[in-house]
Design a protein around this motif. Structure first.
Motif, PDB file in Angstrom:
ATOM      1  N   ILE A 200       0.835  -1.195   0.000  1.00  0.00           N
ATOM      2  CA  ILE A 200       0.000   0.000   0.000  1.00  0.00           C
ATOM      3  C   ILE A 200       0.877   1.254   0.000  1.00  0.00           C
ATOM      4  O   ILE A 200       0.647   2.194  -0.761  1.00  0.00           O
ATOM      5  N   ALA A 201       1.889   1.272   0.848  1.00  0.00           N
ATOM      6  CA  ALA A 201       2.806   2.407   0.886  1.00  0.00           C
ATOM      7  C   ALA A 201       3.511   2.574  -0.457  1.00  0.00           C
ATOM      8  O   ALA A 201       3.683   3.692  -0.955  1.00  0.00           O
ATOM      9  N   SER A 202       3.908   1.464  -1.053  1.00  0.00           N
ATOM     10  CA  SER A 202       4.583   1.508  -2.347  1.00  0.00           C
ATOM     11  C   SER A 202       3.669   2.086  -3.426  1.00  0.00           C
ATOM     12  O   SER A 202       4.102   2.885  -4.263  1.00  0.00           O
ATOM     13  N   LEU A 203       2.406   1.703  -3.383  1.00  0.00           N
ATOM     14  CA  LEU A 203       1.441   2.213  -4.360  1.00  0.00           C
ATOM     15  C   LEU A 203       1.240   3.715  -4.205  1.00  0.00           C
ATOM     16  O   LEU A 203       1.092   4.442  -5.193  1.00  0.00           O
ATOM     17  N   LYS A 204       1.241   4.195  -2.955  1.00  0.00           N
ATOM     18  CA  LYS A 204       1.075   5.621  -2.709  1.00  0.00           C
ATOM     19  C   LYS A 204       2.258   6.426  -3.263  1.00  0.00           C
ATOM     20  O   LYS A 204       2.080   7.504  -3.828  1.00  0.00           O
ATOM     21  N   ILE A 205       3.464   5.898  -3.099  1.00  0.00           N
ATOM     22  CA  ILE A 205       4.639   6.591  -3.631  1.00  0.00           C
ATOM     23  C   ILE A 205       4.616   6.592  -5.155  1.00  0.00           C
ATOM     24  O   ILE A 205       4.910   7.601  -5.791  1.00  0.00           O
ATOM     25  N   THR A 206       4.229   5.461  -5.744  1.00  0.00           N
ATOM     26  CA  THR A 206       4.114   5.383  -7.202  1.00  0.00           C
ATOM     27  C   THR A 206       3.068   6.363  -7.713  1.00  0.00           C
ATOM     28  O   THR A 206       3.257   7.022  -8.745  1.00  0.00           O
ATOM     29  N   GLU A 207       1.965   6.461  -6.978  1.00  0.00           N
ATOM     30  CA  GLU A 207       0.915   7.423  -7.351  1.00  0.00           C
ATOM     31  C   GLU A 207       1.464   8.849  -7.329  1.00  0.00           C
ATOM     32  O   GLU A 207       1.209   9.636  -8.256  1.00  0.00           O
ATOM     33  N   ALA A 208       2.221   9.175  -6.295  1.00  0.00           N
ATOM     34  CA  ALA A 208       2.774  10.529  -6.180  1.00  0.00           C
ATOM     35  C   ALA A 208       3.735  10.829  -7.328  1.00  0.00           C
ATOM     36  O   ALA A 208       3.700  11.924  -7.912  1.00  0.00           O
ATOM     37  N   ILE A 209       4.591   9.865  -7.670  1.00  0.00           N
ATOM     38  CA  ILE A 209       5.528  10.063  -8.778  1.00  0.00           C
ATOM     39  C   ILE A 209       4.770  10.287 -10.078  1.00  0.00           C
ATOM     40  O   ILE A 209       5.105  11.175 -10.878  1.00  0.00           O
ATOM     41  N   SER A 210       3.734   9.505 -10.311  1.00  0.00           N
ATOM     42  CA  SER A 210       2.938   9.623 -11.539  1.00  0.00           C
ATOM     43  C   SER A 210       2.256  10.982 -11.623  1.00  0.00           C
ATOM     44  O   SER A 210       2.195  11.594 -12.703  1.00  0.00           O
ATOM     45  N   ILE A 211       1.757  11.475 -10.495  1.00  0.00           N
ATOM     46  CA  ILE A 211       1.106  12.786 -10.487  1.00  0.00           C
ATOM     47  C   ILE A 211       2.123  13.891 -10.763  1.00  0.00           C
ATOM     48  O   ILE A 211       1.847  14.820 -11.528  1.00  0.00           O
ATOM     49  N   LEU A 212       3.295  13.796 -10.146  1.00  0.00           N
ATOM     50  CA  LEU A 212       4.342  14.794 -10.381  1.00  0.00           C
ATOM     51  C   LEU A 212       4.678  14.890 -11.869  1.00  0.00           C
ATOM     52  O   LEU A 212       4.819  15.990 -12.421  1.00  0.00           O
ATOM     53  N   ARG A 213       4.792  13.760 -12.537  1.00  0.00           N
ATOM     54  CA  ARG A 213       5.132  13.732 -13.960  1.00  0.00           C
ATOM     55  C   ARG A 213       3.984  14.255 -14.822  1.00  0.00           C
ATOM     56  O   ARG A 213       4.212  14.817 -15.887  1.00  0.00           O
TER      57      ARG A 213
END
Length: 267
Positions: free
Chosen positions: A138-151
């Motif tokens: 779950i934590a990993s998915l949240k970080i991936t989500e944040a990276i995707s939004i930044l891009r």
């Protein structure tokens, strides 16, 4: 100072300072995505000074030197959600999202104000801080989500996040003249100039014909004198901005060097 921190993982934390003031000179070892819940922060870098407050979201690139000064505001503590974007995790992300970053120097702090997508992503973490056991995925998915939004918001962020190079050997004198106000261990200065501690000391002696500590103290005092005399800043503000840890040490060193107290320049 009363400091409290709750962690979802070592890369995601809820940070809270209840005291009136907190100051630190740091080198960011990881990219940091920060969302302000309350309070204020002043970030002083060699080329710029930033102010952030409630609702602000910003990204600090790794391997940056800065003076961080945190304050409460409106009777609320200094409270933030902080997400570390590590090289290991970013390598994994960009393995499936190829990108060719361009070198960006200097790497500036990215400010995203109150962007709704990022705010929603980071605010959704709040309930997890009170859970005792949270699955790692779950934590990993949240970080991936944040990276995707930044891009999605700013594709140029790839120039920072997809750049995995470590600092190479650079001109030591130029770097130190630009960054002497940051109170860092010499090992950190050595790392950022692409040198071991031994090589850093040797090259420093050749460049300045002085020891690092004596040179740093003199440069910081000279900068302090300029801020006090020309910009009419208060000694308590100047003290922390030029690399001293407390006002009493600064005042003692200033008077020893110039022969009069910092307050004399304000009269």
């Amino acid at each position: 100072m009363e400091y409290k921190a709750k962690y979802i993982t070592e890369d995601i934390k809820l940070s809270c300072y209840d005291d009136n003031f907190f100051k630190s000179d740091i080198m960011f070892e990881h990219h940091m995505l920060v969302w302000f819940i309350s309070g204020e922060t002043k970030i002083v870098q060699a080329d710029a000074t930033y102010y952030f407050g409630k609702g602000d979201i910003f990204l600090i690139p790794r391997n940056q030197l800065a003076t961080i000064i945190n304050y409460p505001k409106d009777l609320q503590p200094h409270k933030t959600v902080v997400m570390h974007l590590t090289v290991e995790r970013l390598r994994h992300f960009y393995a499936s999202h190829p990108s060719k970053p361009q070198t960006m120097r200097p790497q500036q702090i990215y400010s995203f104000n109150h962007h709704p997508l990022l705010e929603s992503c980071l605010a959704s973490l709040i309930p997890y801080f009170d859970m005792k056991n949270l699955p790692e995925d779950i934590a990993s998915l949240k970080i991936t989500e944040a990276i995707s939004i930044l891009r999605t918001i700013d594709r140029s962020v790839d120039n920072v996040l997809a750049n995995f190079e470590e600092p190479g050997k650079i001109d030591l004198a130029e770097f130190m003249e630009k960054n002497f106000m940051f109170n860092m261990p010499l090992e950190k200065f050595g790392y950022l100039t692409g040198r071991s501690l031994t090589t850093f000391k040797r090259d420093f002696s050749k460049a300045f014909n002085n020891t690092p500590q004596r040179w740093l103290t003199q440069k910081r005092l000279e900068l302090a004198h300029y801020h006090l005399k020309e910009k009419k800043k208060k000694p308590v503000d100047v003290c922390y901005e030029v690399g001293f840890e407390n006002l009493s040490h600064f005042s003692f060193a200033f008077k020893k060097h110039f022969g009069y107290a910092p307050t004399k320049l304000l009269e």
